[in-house]
Design an enzyme around this catalytic site. Sequence first.
Site, PDB file in Angstrom:
ATOM      1  N   GLY A  62       4.261  22.379  -6.126  1.00 55.07           N
ATOM      2  CA  GLY A  62       4.266  21.465  -7.346  1.00 55.07           C
ATOM      3  C   GLY A  62       2.666  21.327  -7.773  1.00 55.07           C
ATOM      4  CB  VAL A  63       0.101  23.144  -9.263  1.00 57.78           C
ATOM      5  CG1 VAL A  63      -0.167  23.432  -7.921  1.00 57.78           C
ATOM      6  CG2 VAL A  63       0.936  24.202  -9.959  1.00 57.78           C
ATOM      7  N   GLY A  64       1.788  19.969 -10.728  1.00 59.33           N
ATOM      8  CA  GLY A  64       1.769  19.143 -11.947  1.00 59.33           C
ATOM      9  C   GLY A  64       0.482  18.340 -12.008  1.00 59.33           C
ATOM     10  CG  ASN A  65       0.529  14.944 -14.721  1.00 58.49           C
ATOM     11  OD1 ASN A  65       0.003  15.627 -15.307  1.00 58.49           O
ATOM     12  ND2 ASN A  65       1.572  14.077 -14.839  1.00 58.49           N
ATOM     13  CB  VAL A  66       0.006  14.509  -7.803  1.00 60.46           C
ATOM     14  CG1 VAL A  66      -0.574  14.315  -6.388  1.00 60.46           C
ATOM     15  CG2 VAL A  66       0.422  13.239  -8.549  1.00 60.46           C
ATOM     16  CE  LYS A 119       8.542   6.200  -9.717  1.00 60.57           C
ATOM     17  NZ  LYS A 119       7.342   6.353  -9.476  1.00 60.57           N
TER      18      LYS A 119
HETATM   19  P1  NAD Z   1       4.567  16.435 -12.786  1.00 56.15           P
HETATM   20  O1  NAD Z   1       5.931  16.546 -13.227  1.00 56.15           O
HETATM   21  O2  NAD Z   1       3.135  16.396 -13.296  1.00 56.15           O
HETATM   22  O3  NAD Z   1       4.656  17.716 -11.676  1.00 56.15           O
HETATM   23  C1  NAD Z   1       5.628  17.936 -10.977  1.00 56.15           C
HETATM   24  C2  NAD Z   1       5.386  19.462 -10.618  1.00 56.15           C
HETATM   25  O4  NAD Z   1       6.458  19.797  -9.479  1.00 56.15           O
HETATM   26  C3  NAD Z   1       5.680  20.363 -11.730  1.00 56.15           C
HETATM   27  O5  NAD Z   1       4.944  20.946 -12.216  1.00 56.15           O
HETATM   28  C4  NAD Z   1       7.101  20.894 -11.765  1.00 56.15           C
HETATM   29  O6  NAD Z   1       7.221  21.970 -12.502  1.00 56.15           O
HETATM   30  C5  NAD Z   1       6.946  21.204 -10.243  1.00 56.15           C
HETATM   31  N1  NAD Z   1       8.296  21.086  -9.519  1.00 56.15           N
HETATM   32  C6  NAD Z   1       9.575  20.796  -9.780  1.00 56.15           C
HETATM   33  N2  NAD Z   1      10.447  21.149  -8.787  1.00 56.15           N
HETATM   34  C7  NAD Z   1       9.746  21.817  -8.093  1.00 56.15           C
HETATM   35  C8  NAD Z   1       9.828  22.906  -7.023  1.00 56.15           C
HETATM   36  N3  NAD Z   1      11.275  22.898  -6.421  1.00 56.15           N
HETATM   37  N4  NAD Z   1       9.171  23.636  -6.520  1.00 56.15           N
HETATM   38  C9  NAD Z   1       8.029  23.600  -6.773  1.00 56.15           C
HETATM   39  N5  NAD Z   1       7.544  22.930  -7.788  1.00 56.15           N
HETATM   40  C10 NAD Z   1       8.270  22.227  -8.440  1.00 56.15           C
HETATM   41  O7  NAD Z   1       4.715  15.035 -11.813  1.00 56.15           O
HETATM   42  P2  NAD Z   1       3.302  14.447 -11.119  1.00 56.15           P
HETATM   43  O8  NAD Z   1       2.978  12.968 -11.643  1.00 56.15           O
HETATM   44  O9  NAD Z   1       2.580  15.263 -10.386  1.00 56.15           O
HETATM   45  O10 NAD Z   1       4.227  13.759  -9.589  1.00 56.15           O
HETATM   46  C11 NAD Z   1       4.546  14.764  -8.685  1.00 56.15           C
HETATM   47  C12 NAD Z   1       5.033  13.998  -7.407  1.00 56.15           C
HETATM   48  O11 NAD Z   1       4.080  12.820  -6.964  1.00 56.15           O
HETATM   49  C13 NAD Z   1       6.412  13.116  -7.875  1.00 56.15           C
HETATM   50  O12 NAD Z   1       7.246  13.141  -6.623  1.00 56.15           O
HETATM   51  C14 NAD Z   1       5.844  11.724  -8.139  1.00 56.15           C
HETATM   52  O13 NAD Z   1       6.740  10.784  -7.895  1.00 56.15           O
HETATM   53  C15 NAD Z   1       4.825  11.637  -7.037  1.00 56.15           C
HETATM   54  N6  NAD Z   1       3.890  10.581  -7.371  1.00 56.15           N
HETATM   55  C16 NAD Z   1       2.971  10.761  -8.724  1.00 56.15           C
HETATM   56  C17 NAD Z   1       1.833   9.796  -8.800  1.00 56.15           C
HETATM   57  C18 NAD Z   1       1.206   9.951 -10.178  1.00 56.15           C
HETATM   58  O14 NAD Z   1       0.253   9.295 -10.260  1.00 56.15           O
HETATM   59  N7  NAD Z   1       1.545  10.903 -10.945  1.00 56.15           N
HETATM   60  C19 NAD Z   1       1.656   8.876  -8.048  1.00 56.15           C
HETATM   61  C20 NAD Z   1       2.347   8.774  -6.867  1.00 56.15           C
HETATM   62  C21 NAD Z   1       3.630   9.557  -6.578  1.00 56.15           C
END
Ligand code: NAD
Length: 366
Positions: free
Chosen positions: A191-195, A91
């Site tokens: 957390g409503v980001g990418n995942v 990582k």
């Molecule tokens: P991202 O940055 O797109 O989304 C994360 C979201 O969480 C953001 O919208 C952010 O504003 C929000 N956030 C941050 N702190 C917060 C809090 N205290 N309360 C509420 N919301 C909060 O990231 P992602 O790619 O969606 O990844 C999310 C999680 O999933 C991470 O832990 C990442 O390591 C894990 N993950 C992601 C993938 C992937 O394919 N993207 C794969 C495996 C694991």
Amino acid sequence: MAISALKQLESQSVFAQAELMDHEQVVFCHDKSLGLKAIIAIHNTVLGPAMGGTRMWHYADEASAVTDALRLSRGMTFKSAIAGLNIGGGKAVIIGDAKKIKNEALMRRFGRFVDSLGGRYWTAEDVNMTTQDMEWIHMETPYVTGIPESMGGSGDPSPVTAYGVYVGMKSAAKRVYGSDSLAGKKVVVQGVGNVGRYLVENLVKEGAKVFVTDINEVKVDQLVQKHGVTPIGMSDVYSFDMDIYAPCALGATLNDETIGQLNCAIVAGGANNQLADEELHGQMLVDRGILYAPDFLINGGGIVNVYYEHTGNYNRQKVMEQTERIYDTCQAVWDQAVTESIAPQASAMKLALQRINDIGKVKLPY
Ligand code: NAD
């Protein structure tokens, strides 16, 4: 590890932490002129080259960035092992506020550092990284996945990650309610980001009652408009009357302070390292009668996706089929947990370690 124990870990030297978590290599990348400060952690390469995304985050201090890289890379080792992939765990973290410091030069300079490892580490997207960033990194190194489909890559892995989380959540529902239907189930997505946002799509399609929260109100509003989901306050999450809590933001949200408040039957989400202390908090969830779907198992769809991209033989159908195996692996993990009176997290780690040990024996030295 309680929050304070996490701080204790951060206070230890890099080598002490690497020894504790059994890392192979930790690389510090620095470029003064571009303001690049990054850490690449390679945890274990028994199964193959280390693979895992790059996270960009404005860490409170450098110690937390180091510990994050070390903990996340270790998680990748277990994640790929339990997913049946022939890759190890790695990582990278880039220190800084993505909105302020991210640009083409910074990404390409980081790509040069990835390249310098000669394929021991392959990167992809993680928090605050996009396919555009992977495209820039790819200008400097072939050891990158998650590049845009227009460039022959597999694109953003997040939809596949979210699908795997959804599959794992259904498996948990089957275990707890006797049916894997999520229709009518109250699910809080933190957390409503990418995942998170792709997970919401899957849940809405199935008729779940979805509640969302995020530090970014714009993202919440978009989902409310698009899917009619219900927003809740950030501090209301843990005690909210819900069936399923889906942590999809950052790690360590399952800790001494939150577990006692949890008002749900299942925890199943996409965030990495959800348990602040794997042993202590894994067991606390068992004691509270809450079924935990181990994070590194159910969020493995993304790594399956980029794994097939890195083989040069990408096939979406195969990726989705392999991701769907999460359902059965969850059941095997929970079965073993019951038989051996251990927590689901410990059970999943045991299965992953077993595979690393077994495959390690296949590779006898010449
Ligand atoms: P991202 O940055 O797109 O989304 C994360 C979201 O969480 C953001 O919208 C952010 O504003 C929000 N956030 C941050 N702190 C917060 C809090 N205290 N309360 C509420 N919301 C909060 O990231 P992602 O790619 O969606 O990844 C999310 C999680 O999933 C991470 O832990 C990442 O390591 C894990 N993950 C992601 C993938 C992937 O394919 N993207 C794969 C495996 C694991």
